[in-house]
Design a protein around this motif. Structure first.
Motif, PDB file in Angstrom:
ATOM      1  N   MET A   1      -4.897  -2.769  -8.166  1.00 18.31           N
ATOM      2  CA  MET A   1      -4.540  -1.662  -7.289  1.00 18.31           C
ATOM      3  C   MET A   1      -5.739  -0.755  -7.090  1.00 18.31           C
ATOM      4  N   SER A   2      -6.078  -0.483  -5.842  1.00 21.40           N
ATOM      5  CA  SER A   2      -7.176   0.428  -5.539  1.00 21.40           C
ATOM      6  C   SER A   2      -6.658   1.855  -5.574  1.00 21.40           C
ATOM      7  N   ALA A   3      -7.147   2.636  -6.527  1.00 31.61           N
ATOM      8  CA  ALA A   3      -6.587   3.963  -6.758  1.00 31.61           C
ATOM      9  C   ALA A   3      -6.871   4.915  -5.613  1.00 31.61           C
ATOM     10  N   HIS A   4      -7.953   4.699  -4.879  1.00 31.94           N
ATOM     11  CA  HIS A   4      -8.349   5.670  -3.872  1.00 31.94           C
ATOM     12  C   HIS A   4      -8.120   5.184  -2.448  1.00 31.94           C
ATOM     13  N   ARG A   5      -7.686   3.953  -2.288  1.00 38.25           N
ATOM     14  CA  ARG A   5      -7.435   3.415  -0.954  1.00 38.25           C
ATOM     15  C   ARG A   5      -5.944   3.383  -0.721  1.00 38.25           C
ATOM     16  N   GLN A   6      -5.489   4.028   0.344  1.00 42.92           N
ATOM     17  CA  GLN A   6      -4.059   4.135   0.598  1.00 42.92           C
ATOM     18  C   GLN A   6      -3.729   3.890   2.063  1.00 42.92           C
ATOM     19  N   SER A  32      -2.748  -4.641  -1.776  1.00 44.65           N
ATOM     20  CA  SER A  32      -2.878  -4.111  -3.143  1.00 44.65           C
ATOM     21  C   SER A  32      -3.480  -2.708  -3.131  1.00 44.65           C
ATOM     22  N   VAL A  33      -2.937  -1.863  -2.261  1.00 44.92           N
ATOM     23  CA  VAL A  33      -3.356  -0.460  -2.191  1.00 44.92           C
ATOM     24  C   VAL A  33      -2.122   0.420  -2.331  1.00 44.92           C
ATOM     25  N   GLY A  34      -2.339   1.716  -2.452  1.00 41.47           N
ATOM     26  CA  GLY A  34      -1.230   2.651  -2.594  1.00 41.47           C
ATOM     27  C   GLY A  34      -0.628   3.051  -1.268  1.00 41.47           C
ATOM     28  N   LEU A  35       0.501   3.735  -1.345  1.00 35.29           N
ATOM     29  CA  LEU A  35       1.216   4.230  -0.174  1.00 35.29           C
ATOM     30  C   LEU A  35       1.316   5.750  -0.295  1.00 35.29           C
ATOM     31  N   SER A  36       0.905   6.450   0.734  1.00 34.53           N
ATOM     32  CA  SER A  36       0.945   7.907   0.747  1.00 34.53           C
ATOM     33  C   SER A  36       1.903   8.360   1.851  1.00 34.53           C
ATOM     34  N   LEU A  37       2.985   9.047   1.464  1.00 36.49           N
ATOM     35  CA  LEU A  37       4.005   9.507   2.400  1.00 36.49           C
ATOM     36  C   LEU A  37       3.776  10.983   2.696  1.00 36.49           C
ATOM     37  N   GLU A  84       2.798   1.352  -5.460  1.00 35.92           N
ATOM     38  CA  GLU A  84       2.521   2.661  -6.049  1.00 35.92           C
ATOM     39  C   GLU A  84       2.399   3.676  -4.919  1.00 35.92           C
ATOM     40  N   MET A  85       3.036   4.833  -5.065  1.00 33.31           N
ATOM     41  CA  MET A  85       3.037   5.779  -3.952  1.00 33.31           C
ATOM     42  C   MET A  85       2.975   7.215  -4.434  1.00 33.31           C
ATOM     43  N   ASP A  86       2.552   8.095  -3.500  1.00 39.55           N
ATOM     44  CA  ASP A  86       2.637   9.526  -3.737  1.00 39.55           C
ATOM     45  C   ASP A  86       3.162  10.191  -2.475  1.00 39.55           C
ATOM     46  N   THR A  87       3.572  11.449  -2.597  1.00 41.37           N
ATOM     47  CA  THR A  87       4.155  12.182  -1.473  1.00 41.37           C
ATOM     48  C   THR A  87       3.419  13.501  -1.287  1.00 41.37           C
ATOM     49  N   HIS A  88       3.428  13.972  -0.030  1.00 38.44           N
ATOM     50  CA  HIS A  88       2.738  15.211   0.297  1.00 38.44           C
ATOM     51  C   HIS A  88       3.565  16.012   1.300  1.00 38.44           C
TER      52      HIS A  88
END
Length: 288
Positions: A1-6, A32-37, A84-88
């Motif tokens: 997982m690339s921690a900084h690529r979303q 294999s990257v993250g998801l930013s909502l 893996e995801m984060d929200t904003h």
């Protein structure tokens, strides 16, 4: 997982934005990257918000924004990919927030479910603004009929016109077809006029031969780089938006450049891309 690529997905609470979330979750898993909502709420001093609004107004807006994000997270978690995801929850204008985040994103994904003339005109307020100004590829998702399974089939289709913007679209389309393990359909439509006589009669002359050369040169070199991608080529004399719309029906992704070879200096979004943005039936990627 690339921690900084979303992959960044805009969430506004509409059905199409949640479709964009599910589509974005699949893409994040493939890469294999993250998801930013990302969603937004008005803050004090935001355009259109009167001075002196009570604190309860902003508290309600914040609660609504968090509910949108919670629902978006559930959509993503209910897929078979669940990246893996984060929200904003942001207070800036939606388009500005997404454009700013596009500087470090793999792609930005937005929903577009507007159908009547007025709603199509208003599309520029967010989706078209993001497509026009983003620093990475933007995908516009509309009316996916297969949620929550998202059983996507069909080829990747790319519009080719020989321009610099089109060449970037070709490179991206090969990457996308290889990533998905599907065919690539390269479509070169070389006239903006509507022709009532059979295409084969028009494509047999010198102009048709020249346009086939344009397509062949645009695709040159990629076969060696992507030997796993089977390429089908189409050259047609027709209106580009109409023919690309036809081939996109049943495709899993349409890739186009931001501008074409006929664009005016300073034009950031070409007429074909803009027309397709309002009407194409599959997810559409506009490449930088």
């Amino acid at each position: 997982m690339s921690a900084h690529r979303q992959i960044v997905v805009g969430v506004d609470g509409t059905d199409t934005s949640f479709e964009a979330v599910v589509w974005g979750a699949r893409e994040a898993s493939l890469r294999s990257v993250g998801l930013s909502l990302v969603t937004t709420m008005p803050g004090r001093g935001s355009p259109g918000i009167p001075v002196g609004m009570p604190a309860a107004f902003f508290e309600q807006e914040e609660a609504d924004g968090r509910r949108r994000l919670d629902e978006a997270v559930k959509y993503a978690q209910n897929t078979t990919w669940a990246p893996e995801m984060d929200t904003h929850l942001c207070t800036g204008p939606p388009a500005s927030e997404l454009v700013e985040r596009s500087t470090s994103a793999v792609m930005v994904v937005v929903g577009a479910g507007r159908h009547n003339a007025l709603e199509r005109a208003l599309l520029g307020s967010v989706s078209a603004a993001v497509v026009t100004h983003a620093h990475c590829p933007v995908v516009v998702v509309r009316d996916l009929p297969y949620l929550p399974v998202l059983d996507i089939t069909g080829p990747v289709v790319v519009g080719v016109d020989g321009s610099e913007h089109s060449q970037r679209a070709v490179a991206v389309a090969f990457e996308e077809a290889s990533l998905r393990g599907v065919d690539l359909l390269a479509v070169h439509v070389w006239s903006d006029i509507e022709i009532p006589i059979p295409f084969h009669r028009l494509e047999s002359g010198d102009t048709g031969v020249q346009e086939r050369v344009v397509l062949a040169e645009s695709l040159a070199g990629y076969a060696e780089q992507y030997p796993d991608v089977y390429v089908r080529s189409v050259v047609a004399m027709d209106r580009p938006a109409r023919r690309l719309r036809e081939y996109a029906n049943g495709a899993q992704l349409l890739v186009v450049g931001r501008r074409g070879r006929g664009g005016f200096t300073g034009m950031l979004l070409g007429s074909t891309s803009r027309a397709l943005l309002h009407s194409v039936s599959c997810p559409m990627m506009v490449a930088r």
